[in-house]
Scaffold this active site. Structure first.
Site, PDB file in Angstrom:
ATOM      1  N   GLU A 440       0.826  -1.183   0.000  1.00 17.69           N
ATOM      2  CA  GLU A 440       0.000   0.000   0.000  1.00 17.69           C
ATOM      3  C   GLU A 440       0.873   1.250   0.000  1.00 17.69           C
ATOM      4  O   GLU A 440       1.758   1.396   0.818  1.00 17.69           O
ATOM      5  CB  GLU A 440      -0.870  -0.028   1.253  1.00 17.69           C
ATOM      6  CG  GLU A 440      -1.603   1.243   1.496  1.00 17.69           C
ATOM      7  CD  GLU A 440      -2.069   1.326   2.938  1.00 17.69           C
ATOM      8  OE1 GLU A 440      -1.789   0.404   3.721  1.00 17.69           O
ATOM      9  OE2 GLU A 440      -2.699   2.330   3.273  1.00 17.69           O
ATOM     10  N   ASP A 515      -3.164   0.787   9.882  1.00 20.77           N
ATOM     11  CA  ASP A 515      -4.082   1.891  10.171  1.00 20.77           C
ATOM     12  C   ASP A 515      -5.382   1.723   9.372  1.00 20.77           C
ATOM     13  O   ASP A 515      -5.585   0.692   8.740  1.00 20.77           O
ATOM     14  CB  ASP A 515      -3.407   3.243   9.865  1.00 20.77           C
ATOM     15  CG  ASP A 515      -3.049   3.367   8.385  1.00 20.77           C
ATOM     16  OD1 ASP A 515      -3.393   2.468   7.605  1.00 20.77           O
ATOM     17  OD2 ASP A 515      -2.425   4.383   8.023  1.00 20.77           O
TER      18      ASP A 515
END
Ligand code: 0RA
Length: 690
Positions: A440, A515
């Site tokens: 990511e 997160d």
């Protein structure tokens, strides 16, 4: 499965020995009772307690279950059932309540005459005593005859006898509060979104029940931070509401079809509706347990569906004599269905013990669906004709697609697809040794590219934002460039031209931040695989990378910790008191000034927490990694990518399915009605009296 399956002796004598042994074996080998001691095992404990209350509701004695996540790490589950009996058992000379909560497998033995079909417990069915054994603290309150009876426990051991502690307005009910033991679990952090998906499902399956959920935690995991704190699940329509939910942003054909019937082998309930889509979403349950691998009930359903629709189409002359029958795949295209069966002695088979094995359920479901679906089609000729046309369309599309695929393969168009520019491919061309890391963000992608072994590790960076744009429309997702890149990189194609033998990497590894965005993108990728590349999960090709959450440094020594428990263990070893660790980040910051402790070097953005060991003079620092980008390439290689050191999680079908459920429940396009639902009901929620 639980104790019975793993111990050879299940005779009366063995049962007596169990009583003597109490809960010791549970604490010694928790994994054998709850599957694992990770977050999944933690959630399992919550389900276990809630399941007992749902059992009470299914027996017709309760209609409301409240689940509260307390700020002290506790979970409280209250129901308005009859209340667990508190009278003294003549054999054990103990209160029934104490027996249920301190003796292995005592739970299911109660109930006697009205035992019915026990749901008893998710995957393992081990009962509340196991949860008690794995809780540092438990408190049971039983409301009966205007009185409150109470008992408390520490790690499964009663602190005192059951005793009345006062009066209550409540007519009857049970409250179980427990705090999972940090000596047992790798993490004590629960994911509200995961719990909600489960409770929603359970509420659909128990028509008329209300499951309220409250989250009072101050500290919530990142992925939960934007979620409301109050929920109420109540579906008058039961499984038909479930089907309506599955089809919520699709164009349905006719209304939801629903029927139920008690058969010889057990009780069968089915809801189904076709829509103008191409996926098959058939979800099956046995005794409220989600049977992800299907089984006899699903087989019976498929057979009946194919038979009934073909019979109708022939009778009405829609299928001519010369026409081929519709296949099982044709009649399942665009179908959403929920099949829920209840039976006395369910047998679970398969790799993950989630495949129903009872042969009698095939006949039971087949009989009910044949009868009721034919009846429905006779009574609703308009809907019936639409359904048949839809299936015919699927049949024609199947034949056309076969022709098109043959043409594509002949032309060799698949080989022509060029690899995406952002893919940093590996040099080896032997798929069996190659790995693809889906990373990511560009920053983490950069670290991964530098840190990797380029011989066999390929990196594909993916943007974290894709999810917000497209919401739940996964079909649209496939048009998304990020997703397209991924599919081309894998090399297998998709849909009609999918060919698993072309897989370019043996291991596909999802590597995302710890997160919100990371959790979202992981959910998305898992859902994508679950819906379109299920074979890759089943054959064990999909992994999730585990990167450390903390770096601990004392003097010259550094260690990584992958969860809070590991962090605390190392700190304990280094002589930092456990008590000190429980103080909040703010407190810690107050206790240590900057000149006392030297700042360790870290990339910008990393969060530093510091602690000073009580007796020793050495300085301890804790670096918390919020994102992979905070790690430099060497660190990323060392901790997460190096095959000789790393720990990766292999994704199971269950994991991916859970992600799919979360994806549907929490990220559905239909946000407004869901918000409204929560707000409308928020006022009517009373506080739990604890
Ligand atoms: C067996 C008998 C009776 C109640 C229950 C079990 C019971 C168990 C649980 C677990 C969670 N909530 C529960 N509520 C009830 C009652 C027998 C009677 O009093 O008639």
């Amino acid at each position: 499965m639980g104790f019975m399956a793993t111990e050879k002796a299940s005779t009366y004598d063995a049962a007596k020995i169990q009583v003597l042994e109490g809960l010791e074996p549970v604490r010694k080998r928790p994994g054998m009772y709850i599957g694992s001691t990770d977050q999944r095992g933690l959630h399992h404990c919550v389900y276990e307690i809630v399941d007992n209350s749902i059992d009470e509701a299914m027996a017709g004695h309760a209609n409301h279950v409240t689940v509260l996540l307390g700020d002290d790490g506790s979970v409280s589950v209250e129901d308005n059932g009859r209340g667990i009996p508190v009278d003294i058992h003549p054999k054990t000379k103990k209160s029934a309540l104490e027996t249920v909560l301190t003796v292995l497998h005592a739970g299911g033995k109660f109930g006697g005459d009205d035992s019915g079909y026990k749901v008893s417990g998710g995957l393992h069915g081990v009962g509340s005593s196991v949860v008690n054994a794995l809780s540092s603290y438990m408190r049971a309150e039983v409301f009966r005859d205007g009185k409150i009876y109470m008992q408390e426990y520490e790690r499964g051991k009663p602190k005192a006898d059951v005793k009345p502690i006062g009066k209550t307005e409540k007519e009857h009910g049970t409250l179980i509060k427990f705090i999972p033991d940090k000596q047992i679990f790798d993490t004590l952090v629960m994911s509200l979104s995961t719990l909600l998906a489960h409770f929603r499902q359970q509420a659909y399956l128990t028509r008329g029940i209300t499951i309220s959920v409250m989250d009072e935690r101050q500290k919530r995991p990142e992925e939960d931070q934007n979620l409301p704190r109050l929920y109420r699940f109540h579906f008058e329509g039961g499984v038909s509401a479930y089907v309506r939910h599955l089809n919520q942003d699709k164009q349905g054909i006719g209304d939801v079809i629903w029927f139920e019937k008690e058969e010889e082998g057990g009780f069968v309930e089915v809801a189904l509706q076709y829509s103008q889509t191409f996926q098959d979403q058939t979800i099956t349950f046995a005794n409220n347990i989600h049977t992800t691998e299907g089984g006899t009930h699903l087989t019976g359903f498929k057979a009946a569906l194919t038979r009934t629709i073909n019979a109708y189409a022939r009778k009405e002359g829609i299928l001519k004599e010369k026409d081929e029958n519709l296949t099982a795949d044709d009649v399942r295209e665009g179908l959403a269905a929920v099949i829920s069966v209840r039976l006395k002695d369910p047998q679970f088979e398969g790799q993950t013990k989630s495949k129903l094995g009872n042969a009698e359920m095939k006949a039971a479901v087949e009989t009910v669906v044949n009868e009721k679906l034919a009846e429905f089609m006779e009574e609703h000729p308009g809907d019936a004709r639409e359904v048949v046309s839809k299936c015919l369309l699927a049949a024609r599309a199947r034949m056309a697609a076969r022709a098109a695929r043959d043409a594509v393969i002949r032309k060799g168009a698949l080989e022509g697809m060029t690899l995406p520019g952002k893919l940093a491919d590996c040099s080896s061309k032997d798929p069996s040794e190659c790995e693809l890391f889906i990373v990511e963000g560009d920053s983490a992608g950069g670290s991964a590219k530098q840190g990797r072994n380029r011989e066999f590790q390929a990196i594909l960076p993916i943007k974290g934002k894709i999810l917000n744009v497209e919401q739940s429309r996964l079909d649209k997702m496939l048009a998304n460039n990020e997703v397209k890149s991924l599919i081309i990189a894998m090399g297998v194609g998709i849909g009609e031209v999918k060919d698993m033998t072309k897989l370019r990497y043996d291991r596909i590894v999802i590597m995302t931040d710890a997160d919100v965005d990371g959790a979202h993108i992981r959910t998305l990728i898992l859902t994508l695989y679950f819906r379109y590349f299920r074979e890759l999960i089943e054959t064990g090709h999909l992994y999730i990378a585990q990167s450390p959450l903390f770096k601990l440094t004392m003097g010259k020594e550094s260690r990584y910790a992958f969860n809070e428990k590991e962090r605390d263990e190392t700190l304990k070893e280094w002589g930092v008191e456990a008590k000190e660790l429980e103080t909040s980040e703010e407190d810690i910051a107050d206790e240590v000034t900057e000149d006392e402790v030297e700042e360790p070097k870290a990339k910008k953005g990393a969060k530093i927490e510091m602690l000073v060991p009580e007796k020793k003079k050495k300085k301890v620092s804790i670096q918390r990694y919020k994102g992979l980008g905070e790690m430099n390439p060497d660190q990323l290689w060392d901790t997460t990518m190096d095959p000789t050191k790393r720990v990766m999680l292999r994704v199971t079908l269950e994991d991916a399915e859970a992600a799919d459920a979360i994806f549907t429940t929490l990220m559905g396009a239909d946000v407004a009605p869901r918000k409204k639902f929560i707000q409308t009901h928020a006022k009517g929620v009373k506080n739990l009296d604890i």
